[in-house]
Design a protein around this motif. Structure first.
Motif, PDB file in Angstrom:
ATOM      1  N   ILE A   4       0.842  -1.207   0.000  1.00 16.25           N
ATOM      2  CA  ILE A   4       0.000   0.000   0.000  1.00 16.25           C
ATOM      3  C   ILE A   4       0.871   1.247   0.000  1.00 16.25           C
ATOM      4  O   ILE A   4       0.633   2.188  -0.741  1.00 16.25           O
ATOM      5  N   ARG A   5       1.917   1.256   0.827  1.00 19.09           N
ATOM      6  CA  ARG A   5       2.821   2.402   0.881  1.00 19.09           C
ATOM      7  C   ARG A   5       3.485   2.618  -0.473  1.00 19.09           C
ATOM      8  O   ARG A   5       3.581   3.740  -0.963  1.00 19.09           O
ATOM      9  N   HIS A   6       3.906   1.533  -1.119  1.00 21.23           N
ATOM     10  CA  HIS A   6       4.543   1.629  -2.428  1.00 21.23           C
ATOM     11  C   HIS A   6       3.577   2.201  -3.467  1.00 21.23           C
ATOM     12  O   HIS A   6       3.953   3.057  -4.270  1.00 21.23           O
ATOM     13  N   ILE A   7       2.321   1.758  -3.445  1.00 22.27           N
ATOM     14  CA  ILE A   7       1.314   2.259  -4.381  1.00 22.27           C
ATOM     15  C   ILE A   7       1.119   3.756  -4.199  1.00 22.27           C
ATOM     16  O   ILE A   7       1.098   4.509  -5.164  1.00 22.27           O
ATOM     17  N   PHE A   8       1.013   4.208  -2.950  1.00 23.63           N
ATOM     18  CA  PHE A   8       0.788   5.631  -2.707  1.00 23.63           C
ATOM     19  C   PHE A   8       2.015   6.472  -3.024  1.00 23.63           C
ATOM     20  O   PHE A   8       1.887   7.616  -3.441  1.00 23.63           O
ATOM     21  N   ILE A   9       3.201   5.924  -2.862  1.00 28.09           N
ATOM     22  CA  ILE A   9       4.412   6.655  -3.253  1.00 28.09           C
ATOM     23  C   ILE A   9       4.411   6.827  -4.764  1.00 28.09           C
ATOM     24  O   ILE A   9       4.686   7.914  -5.274  1.00 28.09           O
ATOM     25  N   CYS A  10       4.060   5.764  -5.498  1.00 31.49           N
ATOM     26  CA  CYS A  10       4.009   5.840  -6.963  1.00 31.49           C
ATOM     27  C   CYS A  10       2.954   6.820  -7.437  1.00 31.49           C
ATOM     28  O   CYS A  10       3.138   7.511  -8.436  1.00 31.49           O
ATOM     29  N   LEU A  11       1.829   6.896  -6.747  1.00 27.77           N
ATOM     30  CA  LEU A  11       0.761   7.822  -7.119  1.00 27.77           C
ATOM     31  C   LEU A  11       1.057   9.256  -6.680  1.00 27.77           C
ATOM     32  O   LEU A  11       0.326  10.170  -7.012  1.00 27.77           O
ATOM     33  N   LEU A  61      -9.102  13.482   1.000  1.00 28.76           N
ATOM     34  CA  LEU A  61      -9.352  12.104   1.393  1.00 28.76           C
ATOM     35  C   LEU A  61      -9.362  11.236   0.146  1.00 28.76           C
ATOM     36  O   LEU A  61     -10.039  11.561  -0.834  1.00 28.76           O
ATOM     37  N   TYR A  62      -8.611  10.146   0.201  1.00 30.44           N
ATOM     38  CA  TYR A  62      -8.484   9.230  -0.913  1.00 30.44           C
ATOM     39  C   TYR A  62      -8.963   7.843  -0.494  1.00 30.44           C
ATOM     40  O   TYR A  62      -8.816   7.454   0.660  1.00 30.44           O
ATOM     41  N   SER A  63      -9.504   7.106  -1.446  1.00 28.56           N
ATOM     42  CA  SER A  63      -9.851   5.715  -1.180  1.00 28.56           C
ATOM     43  C   SER A  63      -8.555   4.914  -1.126  1.00 28.56           C
ATOM     44  O   SER A  63      -7.483   5.408  -1.499  1.00 28.56           O
ATOM     45  N   GLY A  66      -6.475   4.946  -4.172  1.00 23.13           N
ATOM     46  CA  GLY A  66      -5.830   6.181  -4.580  1.00 23.13           C
ATOM     47  C   GLY A  66      -6.746   7.173  -5.262  1.00 23.13           C
ATOM     48  O   GLY A  66      -6.301   8.227  -5.699  1.00 23.13           O
ATOM     49  N   GLN A  67      -8.033   6.868  -5.338  1.00 16.06           N
ATOM     50  CA  GLN A  67      -8.991   7.767  -5.977  1.00 16.06           C
ATOM     51  C   GLN A  67      -9.422   8.864  -4.993  1.00 16.06           C
ATOM     52  O   GLN A  67      -9.740   8.579  -3.843  1.00 16.06           O
ATOM     53  N   LEU A  68      -9.413  10.121  -5.432  1.00 16.95           N
ATOM     54  CA  LEU A  68      -9.845  11.227  -4.587  1.00 16.95           C
ATOM     55  C   LEU A  68     -11.328  11.074  -4.267  1.00 16.95           C
ATOM     56  O   LEU A  68     -12.161  10.985  -5.169  1.00 16.95           O
ATOM     57  N   VAL A  69     -11.641  11.032  -2.970  1.00 15.36           N
ATOM     58  CA  VAL A  69     -13.022  10.891  -2.520  1.00 15.36           C
ATOM     59  C   VAL A  69     -13.610  12.259  -2.207  1.00 15.36           C
ATOM     60  O   VAL A  69     -14.728  12.574  -2.589  1.00 15.36           O
TER      61      VAL A  69
END
Length: 105
Positions: A4-11, A61-63, A66-69
């Motif tokens: 999850i941390r890796h995904i958010f760093i990439c995004l 706030l993001y899901s 990574g989608q902006l909520v």
């Protein structure tokens, strides 16, 4: 958690230096995480509360995908309560100094 941390760093939602904390709460129990700058996010009774203590702040706030909520601005000294569906959300404060993961149950 590493994935999850890796995904958010990439995004670009999370920097390598930003502290990450988790706030969860059962119904009727509050959990609070306070940043160094005075902006606070807490989960209370199934709601997310955003507090700007010293100065105005914008919270995004993001899901978990990574989608902006939602993106909201909170005035200095004010509290905003968000009623969102159950789930895990990533909260980013406008100053970019912290990102927190919260769980609404």
């Amino acid at each position: 958690m590493k994935l999850i941390r890796h995904i958010f760093i990439c995004l670009g939602l999370l920097s390598l230096t930003a502290p990450v904390a988790m706030a969860t709460a059962e119904k009727g129990v509050a959990s609070e995480v306070v940043s160094q700058q005075g902006a606070t996010v807490r989960v209370q009774q199934g709601h997310i509360e955003l507090v700007a203590v010293d100065q105005a702040a914008t919270f995004s706030l993001y899901s978990i995908t990574g989608q902006l909520v939602k993106s909201v601005s909170v005035s200095a000294g004010a509290t905003m309560t968000l009623d969102l569906p159950k789930g895990v959300y990533i909260v980013r404060c406008s100053d970019g100094q912290w990102v927190k993961r919260v769980m609404v149950r």
